[in-house]
Design a protein around this motif. Structure first.
Motif, PDB file in Angstrom:
ATOM      1  N   LEU A   1       0.830  -1.208   0.000  1.00  0.00           N
ATOM      2  CA  LEU A   1       0.000   0.000   0.000  1.00  0.00           C
ATOM      3  C   LEU A   1       0.863   1.256   0.000  1.00  0.00           C
ATOM      4  CD1 LEU A   1      -2.812  -1.015   2.508  1.00  0.00           C
ATOM      5  CD2 LEU A   1      -3.128  -0.468   0.094  1.00  0.00           C
ATOM      6  N   GLU A   2       1.899   1.246   0.794  1.00  0.00           N
ATOM      7  CA  GLU A   2       2.783   2.412   0.873  1.00  0.00           C
ATOM      8  C   GLU A   2       3.489   2.673  -0.451  1.00  0.00           C
ATOM      9  OE1 GLU A   2       6.840   3.540   3.235  1.00  0.00           O
ATOM     10  OE2 GLU A   2       5.258   2.549   4.389  1.00  0.00           O
ATOM     11  N   VAL A   3       4.036   1.622  -1.051  1.00  0.00           N
ATOM     12  CA  VAL A   3       4.773   1.748  -2.308  1.00  0.00           C
ATOM     13  C   VAL A   3       3.859   2.163  -3.462  1.00  0.00           C
ATOM     14  CG1 VAL A   3       6.015   0.392  -4.057  1.00  0.00           C
ATOM     15  CG2 VAL A   3       6.623   0.166  -1.644  1.00  0.00           C
ATOM     16  N   ASN A   4       2.637   1.663  -3.465  1.00  0.00           N
ATOM     17  CA  ASN A   4       1.744   1.878  -4.604  1.00  0.00           C
ATOM     18  C   ASN A   4       0.711   2.987  -4.417  1.00  0.00           C
ATOM     19  OD1 ASN A   4       2.359  -0.391  -6.664  1.00  0.00           O
ATOM     20  ND2 ASN A   4       2.398  -1.377  -4.659  1.00  0.00           N
TER      21      ASN A   4
ATOM     22  N   SER B   1       0.768   6.194  -4.508  1.00  0.00           N
ATOM     23  CA  SER B   1       0.781   7.298  -5.475  1.00  0.00           C
ATOM     24  C   SER B   1       0.275   6.884  -6.859  1.00  0.00           C
ATOM     25  CB  SER B   1       2.191   7.880  -5.598  1.00  0.00           C
ATOM     26  OG  SER B   1       3.076   6.910  -6.099  1.00  0.00           O
ATOM     27  N   SER B   2       0.311   5.598  -7.160  1.00  0.00           N
ATOM     28  CA  SER B   2      -0.138   5.151  -8.480  1.00  0.00           C
ATOM     29  C   SER B   2      -1.584   4.657  -8.473  1.00  0.00           C
ATOM     30  CB  SER B   2       0.780   4.051  -9.018  1.00  0.00           C
ATOM     31  OG  SER B   2       0.707   2.912  -8.193  1.00  0.00           O
ATOM     32  N   LEU B   3      -2.214   4.653  -7.301  1.00  0.00           N
ATOM     33  CA  LEU B   3      -3.601   4.189  -7.183  1.00  0.00           C
ATOM     34  C   LEU B   3      -4.554   5.379  -7.120  1.00  0.00           C
ATOM     35  CD1 LEU B   3      -3.139   1.491  -4.388  1.00  0.00           C
ATOM     36  CD2 LEU B   3      -3.520   1.044  -6.807  1.00  0.00           C
ATOM     37  N   SER B   4      -5.740   5.170  -7.646  1.00  0.00           N
ATOM     38  CA  SER B   4      -6.776   6.192  -7.460  1.00  0.00           C
ATOM     39  C   SER B   4      -7.164   6.186  -5.979  1.00  0.00           C
ATOM     40  CB  SER B   4      -8.000   5.871  -8.324  1.00  0.00           C
ATOM     41  OG  SER B   4      -8.647   4.702  -7.850  1.00  0.00           O
ATOM     42  N   ASP B   5      -7.767   7.267  -5.522  1.00  0.00           N
ATOM     43  CA  ASP B   5      -8.211   7.316  -4.121  1.00  0.00           C
ATOM     44  C   ASP B   5      -9.178   6.179  -3.823  1.00  0.00           C
ATOM     45  OD1 ASP B   5      -6.680   9.550  -3.643  1.00  0.00           O
ATOM     46  OD2 ASP B   5      -8.350  10.967  -3.853  1.00  0.00           O
ATOM     47  N   GLU B   6     -10.047   5.894  -4.778  1.00  0.00           N
ATOM     48  CA  GLU B   6     -11.033   4.820  -4.602  1.00  0.00           C
ATOM     49  C   GLU B   6     -10.342   3.460  -4.448  1.00  0.00           C
ATOM     50  OE1 GLU B   6     -14.499   2.613  -7.194  1.00  0.00           O
ATOM     51  OE2 GLU B   6     -14.080   4.713  -7.615  1.00  0.00           O
TER      52      GLU B   6
END
Length: 91
Positions: free
Chosen positions: A29-32, A34-39
């Motif tokens: 979760l920490e690594v990804n 910034s590449s994930l949508s808020d949803e």
């Protein structure tokens, strides 16, 4: 049918893979983030919370089948775990 479901959701079958997901999910979760949508980030974070809850049940009351089923149903509402995270678990 109930017996088969109980076997598939038993501690012997699911605890170890869920425990591995539980251990790897926070870093993922920490690594990804910034590449994930808020949803997606909220959905995966919620999924992680269900995995954590499920691991707790397996460790404290592994025979509480109705609670395990309830958590698994809630997890399903979050969709599949991230592919790259699942692939890290191996075969």
């Amino acid at each position: 049918m109930d017996t088969m479901m109980q076997q598939l959701l038993s501690k012997e079958v699911l605890h170890e893979p869920m425990k591995e997901l539980y251990e790897k999910y926070p870093n993922w979760l920490e690594v990804n983030k910034s590449s994930l949508s808020d949803e997606d980030f909220r959905r995966y974070s919620r999924q992680y919370e269900y995995i954590k809850e499920l691991c707790g049940v397996y460790e404290s009351t592994p025979d509480d089948f109705s609670r395990i089923v309830d958590i698994m149903q809630k997890m399903q509402t979050c969709g599949q775990p991230p592919d790259d995270l699942v692939q890290e678990l191996g075969p």
